[in-house]
Motif scaffolding. Sequence first.
Motif, short mmCIF file in Angstrom:
data_model
loop_
_atom_site.label_atom_id
_atom_site.label_comp_id
_atom_site.label_asym_id
_atom_site.label_seq_id
_atom_site.Cartn_x
_atom_site.Cartn_y
_atom_site.Cartn_z
N GLN A 238 1.07 -3.72 3.75
CA GLN A 238 0.79 -2.14 4.48
C GLN A 238 -0.57 -3.08 4.30
O GLN A 238 -0.84 -4.33 3.51
CB GLN A 238 0.51 -1.77 3.35
CG GLN A 238 -0.50 -0.69 2.98
CD GLN A 238 -0.09 0.70 4.70
OE1 GLN A 238 0.63 0.71 4.60
NE2 GLN A 238 -1.77 0.85 4.56
N ARG A 243 -2.19 2.55 6.81
CA ARG A 243 -0.92 1.97 6.76
C ARG A 243 -0.65 1.39 8.33
O ARG A 243 -1.57 2.14 9.59
CB ARG A 243 -0.01 3.37 6.60
CG ARG A 243 1.53 3.66 6.72
CD ARG A 243 1.99 4.48 5.81
NE ARG A 243 1.66 5.31 7.25
CZ ARG A 243 0.77 6.70 7.60
NH1 ARG A 243 0.61 6.53 6.15
NH2 ARG A 243 0.62 6.96 8.29
N ASN A 313 3.24 5.25 0.73
CA ASN A 313 1.94 5.94 0.17
C ASN A 313 0.87 6.66 1.29
O ASN A 313 1.05 6.39 2.53
CB ASN A 313 1.22 4.07 -0.31
CG ASN A 313 1.51 3.63 -1.12
OD1 ASN A 313 1.92 4.31 -2.00
ND2 ASN A 313 2.09 2.26 -1.10
N GLY A 315 -2.37 8.30 2.83
CA GLY A 315 -3.96 7.93 2.40
C GLY A 315 -4.84 9.05 1.43
O GLY A 315 -4.48 10.18 3.00
N GLN A 346 -7.23 8.26 6.82
CA GLN A 346 -6.64 8.71 6.31
C GLN A 346 -5.80 9.96 6.51
O GLN A 346 -6.21 10.61 6.85
CB GLN A 346 -7.28 9.01 4.86
CG GLN A 346 -8.18 8.10 4.68
CD GLN A 346 -8.05 6.87 4.33
OE1 GLN A 346 -7.01 6.72 3.51
NE2 GLN A 346 -8.40 5.81 5.09
N ARG A 607 -4.92 5.91 -2.28
CA ARG A 607 -3.91 5.27 -1.82
C ARG A 607 -2.67 6.06 -3.30
O ARG A 607 -2.76 5.26 -4.29
CB ARG A 607 -3.00 3.69 -1.76
CG ARG A 607 -4.23 2.85 -0.64
CD ARG A 607 -3.58 3.58 0.79
NE ARG A 607 -2.57 3.31 1.46
CZ ARG A 607 -2.34 3.87 2.62
NH1 ARG A 607 -3.39 4.73 3.00
NH2 ARG A 607 -0.83 3.66 2.90
#
Length: 659
Positions: A238, A243, A313, A315, A346, A607
């Motif tokens: 990442q 990402r 994860n 954002g 994000q 994150r």
Amino acid sequence: MSTPNGFPQHSRVCVTRSMEGGAVQDLQAKKAGKAAKKEAAGDAAVPGGGPVSVGTPVSETLKLLPAELKANMKMKSITPRPPRKPRLERAASLDEKSWRRWRRFRTSQESLTDPNDTSSSNGSLQEASPSPPNRGRESPCYPCCQENSSHSSPDASEASPVGKNRGGTSDLGKRASEISSAFGGLLRGKAFPGGKPRLSQIMPARPLPPMELNVASPTPRTANRIDSDCLDYRHSSQHKFGRVSSSLSDTRLHGNGMVYDSCSTDSMKSTFSLLTPIRAKDVRSRSYLEGSLLASGALLGAEELSRYFPDRNVGIFVATWNMQGQKELPVNLDDFLLPTDPDYAQDMYVIGVQEGCPDRREWEIRLQETLGPHYVLLFSAAHGVLYMSVFIRRDLIWFCSEVEYATVTTRIVSQIKTKGALGISFTFFGTSFLFITSHFTSGDSKVNERKLDYNKTIQALTLPKNVPDTNPYRSSSSDVTTRFDEVFWFGDFNFRLNKDRETVDSILNQNPDSDVSQLLVYDQLTSEMSRGSIFKGFQEADIHFRPSYKFDIGKDSYDTTSKQRTPSYTDRVVFRSRYKDDIQAVKYSSCPVIKTSDHRPVFALFRVKVRPGRDNIPLAAGQFDRELYLIGIKRRITRELQKRREQKDQKSSSICSIS
């Protein structure tokens, strides 16, 4: 038909020596040998001896050999022995060796490529040896090969159609007979000087076709295996600010071993597009209403989570802005919502507003217009002039639970402006989120009142309602922030700097860039959090931006009015998590280009680790504000067309000068 010694007709000259020893049984072997030599000498003296036919016995073939060739062969006398039984397997092996050896006895290039040459021997050789010549070793060739091959038996030439029609089928035995005849003619030829015959190197009749560099053929579609048992969804590491895309691009297809050439990649693209392929058996066993945490096909399970978030994860963009009730909105919100530092946008955008503009709907349309068609408004709520909007990527709305919200009023300033808090909560996959935006009591010395606002908020905010708690054993009924996995609290907290205006201005002038550590020593919120009297369990990212309050509207200068308010960090973003290191702050900054208020917007990028969940929770089922989406996209297109029209008018306009 067999020879006088009882051997088969197709025996070769190379075994004649051992066979003669078995044929001479009486004590007069020497006399018989002398008689044979005389016969051979008489036959050799006959000029123009015809070729030996296929049916000629081996002993008679030996008699026809020239004396000089016999001398070169250096035949040794042997002691008579009892005859041996013929070994048919050995004869077959020798015949095979002779066949392979004869394939190397080829004629020259002219004889092979002569279209008028239709002899049986030459045609058989060309038909029997279609492979390219072996240049690694030289094959011996006798000069009389072409001549003897042209004098082959006419009966064999007529009986075998190979010389006339090379594409037809022929009997393998007939080819062997023809080659045996040619080999016999070779032995009857003249002796070669030096006793080491050579074949001329055979070259191809025409240049060989060039070999293509890419010889891969299109791989069948069945080779494109997309199976959960295989490591088909390995992803790269990442990036810090975003990402890597989870689409099945060419580089990942080749790097994961799913495909092996470009043809397979094209095949996969044409078949499955960029969407993740779904097998029919998965659709049959899929249940959108209930499921377990690790069940295959669960909507909120581990398999689906890994498909969208391989590193698990997500954002999140969190922003707060005190708009000061201004009707005028910024012309462009790109620098606020889409900063240039992170390479990727994000997954969620949560924007909280205090003292919002009178037209709340217009504000939400502007947000939708800025974020574009990739995002939809999942939920929005208001409490007086406190607004909060939650935007999410449009392909992630299916993994959200029902959205719930609650409000708390701490102090009524007037009928319009209020001080209080607004909270929105929902579960994404198996992780519960709580977002709170607040406006605490203002005033340089009212620290205790702000702490009371905080305590009232965590006690009176009634969330969650219908969505179950993901971990009730770690929850507290007296603190709403303990009932969720990830909590983000942001707003105008109104904490000030305990320092006079002159000292603050002096520090800001000494460090005009980002070194504000000297100012944070006097920050009220930092001091209270270190004591544990407010925001217990919360953290805040390092501050590297200038105070967000108080500016002259439309300018970069701090308050120049008679009040001379001290610049302060009133607008903040703090966070807490049930699990250690679940939240990582990526960026924490302000947006100095938006100057329509006396506050500068403050935002933070995070994150956040997401866990799989169960399908037995109330789902939003793709619900979003469709009307707002259509209005925002339409306005976005209209604004772009208007901009292009203006640029075109500027290019087409001309200035005339009169001399």
